[in-house]
Design an enzyme around this catalytic site. Sequence first.
Site, PDB file in Angstrom:
ATOM      1  N   SER A 155       0.832  -1.201   0.000  1.00 19.45           N
ATOM      2  CA  SER A 155       0.000   0.000   0.000  1.00 19.45           C
ATOM      3  C   SER A 155       0.874   1.263   0.000  1.00 19.45           C
ATOM      4  O   SER A 155       1.729   1.381  -0.874  1.00 19.45           O
ATOM      5  CB  SER A 155      -0.938  -0.044   1.208  1.00 19.45           C
TER       6      SER A 155
ATOM      7  N   ASP B  72      -8.472  -6.868  -4.393  1.00 22.04           N
ATOM      8  CA  ASP B  72      -8.067  -5.526  -3.960  1.00 22.04           C
ATOM      9  C   ASP B  72      -8.688  -4.506  -4.909  1.00 22.04           C
ATOM     10  O   ASP B  72      -8.318  -4.424  -6.071  1.00 22.04           O
ATOM     11  CB  ASP B  72      -6.532  -5.435  -3.996  1.00 22.04           C
TER      12      ASP B  72
ATOM     13  N   HIS C 191      -7.724  -5.559  -0.159  1.00 20.27           N
ATOM     14  CA  HIS C 191      -6.443  -4.870  -0.097  1.00 20.27           C
ATOM     15  C   HIS C 191      -5.604  -5.331   1.098  1.00 20.27           C
ATOM     16  O   HIS C 191      -4.377  -5.455   1.010  1.00 20.27           O
ATOM     17  CB  HIS C 191      -6.715  -3.363  -0.015  1.00 20.27           C
TER      18      HIS C 191
END
Lengths: 400, 221
Positions: free
Chosen positions: A169, A335, A368
């Site tokens: 991320s 995700d 995610h």
Amino acid sequence: MTNLQSVSSPSIHSEDRAHEADHPTSTVAKFDVEQPLKLDCGIDLAPFQIAYQTYGELNADRSNAILICHALTLDQHVANVHPLTGKAGWWEIMVGPGRPLDTDKYFIICSNVIGGCMGSTGPASTNPATGKAWGLDFPIITIPDMVRAQAMLLDRLGIETLLCVIGGSMGGMQVLQWTAAYPERVFSALPVACSTRHSAQNIAFHELGRQAVMADPDWHHGRYFERNTHPHRGLAVARMAGHITYLSDAALHRKFGRRMQDRELPTFSFDADFQVESYLRYQGSSFVERFDANSYLYLTRAMDYFDIAADHNGVLAQAFRGIKTRFCVVSFTSDWLFPTSESRALVHALNASSARVSFAEIETDRGHDAFLLDVPEFFDISRAFLESAGKARGLDGTGG
Amino acid sequence: MALQEQSLPLGGVAPDRTGKYRTDHLLVAEMIAAGSKVLDVGCGDGELLQLLESRGIDGRGIELSREGVNRCVARGLAVVQGDADTDLVNYPDDAFDYVILSQTLQATRQPKVVLENLLRIGRRAIVSFPNFGFWKMRLQLLVGGHMPRTEHLPATWYDTPNIHFCTIKDFVQLCDEINVKMERAVALDLYGRPVPLNLPWWVWNMFGEQGVFLLSRGTGK
């Protein structure tokens, strides 16, 4: 707002948070006015400090160092008990003896990013000019700023080249920035669940979170420290919205469905009738205990501004031209914050740059956040990639 | 790896006595000089790439199946998940010394376009495919009256990923058509042995279970 009052009784006092921001339990690297951090916004930040944790031993030829870049709301406490929450490190599943990031082999470093609130200089830190918390007087920071600060930390630690930079991320964005800004210092890179730019949809979600924080009457235009309060309701809402984007519909459905919380029938009120509501409220409330609201504003902004291609006339491949770094790009099927298509665009650019790149999309319904969870396929790939990188760098089996 | 040193009819294709590698993979590996940069399109679980890397060849791969990619990455290979039909256009000209298409041609939607791309991205291409003109195939259809299945093509007609079968003869014709120069051609028989070069094409087409071709760009292009 009565239903949100229930999430607004932090057991960790803001004084603890404020203390941690200036005097963290971690090791701290301090940089004085002679060594300013040159920020993208044009300001020289000095003095400043970076709080960090290390695990394992640096070998004799300093070839086994791995930098972990943390995600938006995480910190340097990767594989040790968190000083504020008392919970286990956020990536203990990945980092430790015999784990993919094997502390018997590698020297692992993780720093709290600049702008964070766990000991690196950020809006919650004391501004030396005023003796009060920086608040909104803190300059806007970017992902390249975070990476520049990490590079200064590595200089301080005497580490020229990293065996690997890894992160998911926002951490993945830092990994990519590392390879674009310091390709010669990164032997291999493992960007996970990320992108070379923050999408419009992602910026929109961040704006929602920031507006929630700023709409909280306790925010006081960022000067809440002086009033001894914290916009925990706004921050909790921001976290709830963010948390939904980290999961997937399938994962939420599997976990909660439409099940009721401690009751059979709806109460015909705005209480948390559904389990998913209680879960989100809990996520919100536990988050505000450990995180600073202004830091949330600054770090989300840093992600929004991130766009590697923009710094290279819009041509992504230019950012990686002639790069020697070995890449392993990983995405997850469910995700929707950083969908596989974005990783694929990165991989195409890397291929066009003739980089040595692997790319795997891992099938999971966990969204995610999968990079933080027990996903054996991801562990296997990370382990194998690091081992082959170590072999290519001539790392001896014992790790020195 | 104990390789037999004896010289074989087709330029030193030595059988692998250990059985560790497939004959067609060894044959491909023999065609590539050490230090070359190679892209293996449809690299499966990375067996060929690993063989190439063990011989000092800088290999990359594209593989459609997620499981295949994961196995490759787990072997430490540089492999990207992608589709030969759609992703090759993203590769710049002359990016590789060799581009390999091993047992994948028959699974592509546009074999001709793929072949053209191979020779744009790589200065040379190595293509191997199961020969549908192989006598066993012909026999199965002719006598058995059903779609042929072999060791290399074990799937039934309704669940096969292979959509464009061709014979060695067809392939040679295609190469002519798009002005591709054939530098070397090898047919392997049922036992993975090379069919002698001095035999006429129709023998290859009949007795080669698979064909392996080293191609380069034709002159008139």
